[in-house]
Design a protein around this motif. Structure first.
Motif, short mmCIF file in Angstrom:
data_model
loop_
_atom_site.label_atom_id
_atom_site.label_comp_id
_atom_site.label_asym_id
_atom_site.label_seq_id
_atom_site.Cartn_x
_atom_site.Cartn_y
_atom_site.Cartn_z
N GLY A 112 0.83 -1.20 0.00
CA GLY A 112 0.00 0.00 0.00
C GLY A 112 0.86 1.25 0.00
O GLY A 112 1.78 1.37 0.81
N LEU A 113 0.58 2.18 -0.91
CA LEU A 113 1.36 3.42 -1.03
C LEU A 113 0.41 4.61 -1.14
O LEU A 113 -0.72 4.49 -1.62
CB LEU A 113 2.26 3.37 -2.27
CG LEU A 113 3.36 2.31 -2.30
CD1 LEU A 113 4.04 2.30 -3.66
CD2 LEU A 113 4.39 2.57 -1.21
N ASN A 114 0.90 5.76 -0.69
CA ASN A 114 0.15 7.01 -0.81
C ASN A 114 0.61 7.76 -2.05
O ASN A 114 1.77 8.18 -2.13
CB ASN A 114 0.36 7.89 0.43
CG ASN A 114 -0.28 7.30 1.67
OD1 ASN A 114 -1.32 6.64 1.59
ND2 ASN A 114 0.33 7.51 2.81
N GLU A 160 -3.38 3.73 -2.39
CA GLU A 160 -3.54 2.75 -3.46
C GLU A 160 -2.80 1.47 -3.07
O GLU A 160 -1.76 1.51 -2.40
CB GLU A 160 -2.99 3.30 -4.78
CG GLU A 160 -3.71 4.56 -5.26
CD GLU A 160 -3.18 5.07 -6.58
OE1 GLU A 160 -2.35 4.35 -7.20
OE2 GLU A 160 -3.57 6.17 -7.00
N PHE A 161 -3.35 0.35 -3.54
CA PHE A 161 -2.80 -0.96 -3.19
C PHE A 161 -2.37 -1.69 -4.46
O PHE A 161 -3.06 -1.63 -5.49
CB PHE A 161 -3.84 -1.79 -2.43
CG PHE A 161 -4.21 -1.19 -1.10
CD1 PHE A 161 -3.49 -1.50 0.05
CD2 PHE A 161 -5.26 -0.29 -1.00
CE1 PHE A 161 -3.82 -0.94 1.27
CE2 PHE A 161 -5.60 0.28 0.22
CZ PHE A 161 -4.88 -0.05 1.35
N PHE A 162 -1.25 -2.39 -4.34
CA PHE A 162 -0.65 -3.08 -5.49
C PHE A 162 -0.27 -4.50 -5.10
O PHE A 162 0.02 -4.78 -3.93
CB PHE A 162 0.59 -2.32 -5.98
CG PHE A 162 0.33 -0.88 -6.28
CD1 PHE A 162 -0.16 -0.48 -7.51
CD2 PHE A 162 0.56 0.10 -5.32
CE1 PHE A 162 -0.41 0.86 -7.78
CE2 PHE A 162 0.32 1.43 -5.58
CZ PHE A 162 -0.17 1.81 -6.81
N LYS A 198 4.72 1.92 -12.96
CA LYS A 198 5.61 0.98 -12.27
C LYS A 198 6.88 1.68 -11.80
O LYS A 198 7.36 1.43 -10.69
CB LYS A 198 5.94 -0.19 -13.19
CG LYS A 198 4.75 -1.07 -13.55
CD LYS A 198 5.16 -2.16 -14.52
CE LYS A 198 3.96 -2.99 -14.95
NZ LYS A 198 4.31 -4.05 -15.93
N GLN A 199 7.42 2.55 -12.63
CA GLN A 199 8.61 3.29 -12.23
C GLN A 199 8.33 4.20 -11.04
O GLN A 199 9.17 4.35 -10.14
CB GLN A 199 9.14 4.09 -13.41
CG GLN A 199 9.73 3.24 -14.53
CD GLN A 199 10.15 4.05 -15.74
OE1 GLN A 199 10.07 5.28 -15.73
NE2 GLN A 199 10.57 3.37 -16.78
N ASP A 200 7.14 4.82 -11.02
CA ASP A 200 6.77 5.66 -9.88
C ASP A 200 6.66 4.83 -8.60
O ASP A 200 7.08 5.28 -7.51
CB ASP A 200 5.44 6.36 -10.15
CG ASP A 200 5.55 7.39 -11.26
OD1 ASP A 200 6.68 7.83 -11.55
OD2 ASP A 200 4.51 7.76 -11.84
N ILE A 201 6.12 3.63 -8.71
CA ILE A 201 6.00 2.76 -7.53
C ILE A 201 7.37 2.37 -7.00
O ILE A 201 7.64 2.46 -5.79
CB ILE A 201 5.18 1.51 -7.89
CG1 ILE A 201 3.74 1.90 -8.23
CG2 ILE A 201 5.20 0.50 -6.74
CD1 ILE A 201 2.93 0.77 -8.83
N MET A 205 9.11 3.43 -3.35
CA MET A 205 9.58 2.41 -2.41
C MET A 205 11.07 2.58 -2.11
O MET A 205 11.52 2.27 -1.00
CB MET A 205 9.31 1.02 -2.97
CG MET A 205 7.84 0.67 -3.08
SD MET A 205 7.57 -1.04 -3.58
CE MET A 205 8.26 -1.92 -2.19
N SER A 206 11.83 3.07 -3.07
CA SER A 206 13.27 3.25 -2.86
C SER A 206 13.61 4.61 -2.26
O SER A 206 14.70 4.78 -1.72
CB SER A 206 14.01 3.09 -4.20
OG SER A 206 13.73 1.84 -4.78
N ASN A 207 12.69 5.59 -2.38
CA ASN A 207 12.92 6.94 -1.84
C ASN A 207 11.68 7.34 -1.04
O ASN A 207 10.84 8.10 -1.51
CB ASN A 207 13.17 7.94 -2.97
CG ASN A 207 14.31 7.52 -3.87
OD1 ASN A 207 15.47 7.81 -3.62
ND2 ASN A 207 13.98 6.82 -4.94
#
Length: 212
Positions: A112-114, A160-162, A198-201, A205-207
């Motif tokens: 889950g990401l904002n 949002e959930f992935f 996908k690149q944004d996700i 996650m990395s930053n």
């Protein structure tokens, strides 16, 4: 007695004083400073040496994401408003989800990401309205709407959930993806994502302290 007319006193403005000062300096070239415009130095973005060693990603294609030890792909989970569903609908979705977990042996995880709220469609709508009107009151109202949409896009986020699916080979990953999409069709359907999403996700996650 003849009354003399009093001449008005003209007070010079700031721009006039500045202009007169410049004209005074023109008479003496010694006091003039030759100001050369500074060149703007463009900083080139570079990648730290340790980044390729730490990050497990190698390449991203339309079909999957290539990693150092395995392959991966990302789907977006279609969420539902639980407050608008009945107890029966919620129970059915939970049972379908439980059946998927019992029958599926794929390696996956839910993340889950904002993400920033996307108001692009609304802003394009009001910008078209602004181009077609000449009424100042309507233009003022439209500008207010555009300001609110920009504020929402800048300050608010959506949860949002992935679903991340992993496999040791590309062929195995394709089979796992078909099984996952088929298994979650009745409970929480999956949506395919573009490479930009996908690149944004992966970037978020990395930053985790950065914004898109």
């Amino acid at each position: 007695m003849n009354k003399e007319k009093i001449k008005p006193i003209i007070v010079p403005t700031y721009t006039e004083e500045k202009a007169s000062k410049k004209s005074f300096l023109k008479k003496f070239p010694y006091f003039q400073k030759n100001k050369t415009p500074r060149k703007k130095v463009e900083r080139k973005s570079h990648v730290l040496r340790k980044t390729p060693i730490i990050m497990p990603f190698l390449d991203i294609t339309e079909e999957h994401i290539v990693m150092k030890k395995y392959f991966m792909d990302i789907f977006q989970i279609t969420t539902n408003d639980l407050h608008s569903l009945t107890d029966t609908d919620i129970t059915i979705k939970l049972l379908e989800k439980a059946r998927f977990y019992r029958s599926s042996a794929s390696q996956h995880k839910v993340v889950g990401l904002n993400f920033p709220a996307n108001t692009e469609k609304q802003r394009l709508y009001w910008e078209r309205k602004k181009e077609r009107t000449t009424d100042p009151l309507r233009i003022r109202f439209i500008n207010r709407k555009l300001f609110e949409l920009e504020f929402i896009a800048r300050e608010r986020t959506n949860r949002e959930f992935f679903l991340f699916v992993y496999a040791e080979s590309s062929q195995t990953l394709e089979d796992e993806k078909k099984q996952v999409v088929r298994g979650m069709r009745q409970s929480f359907p999956l949506q395919t994502l573009s490479n930009e999403k996908k690149q944004d996700i992966l970037f978020m996650m990395s930053n985790q302290n950065s914004k898109l």
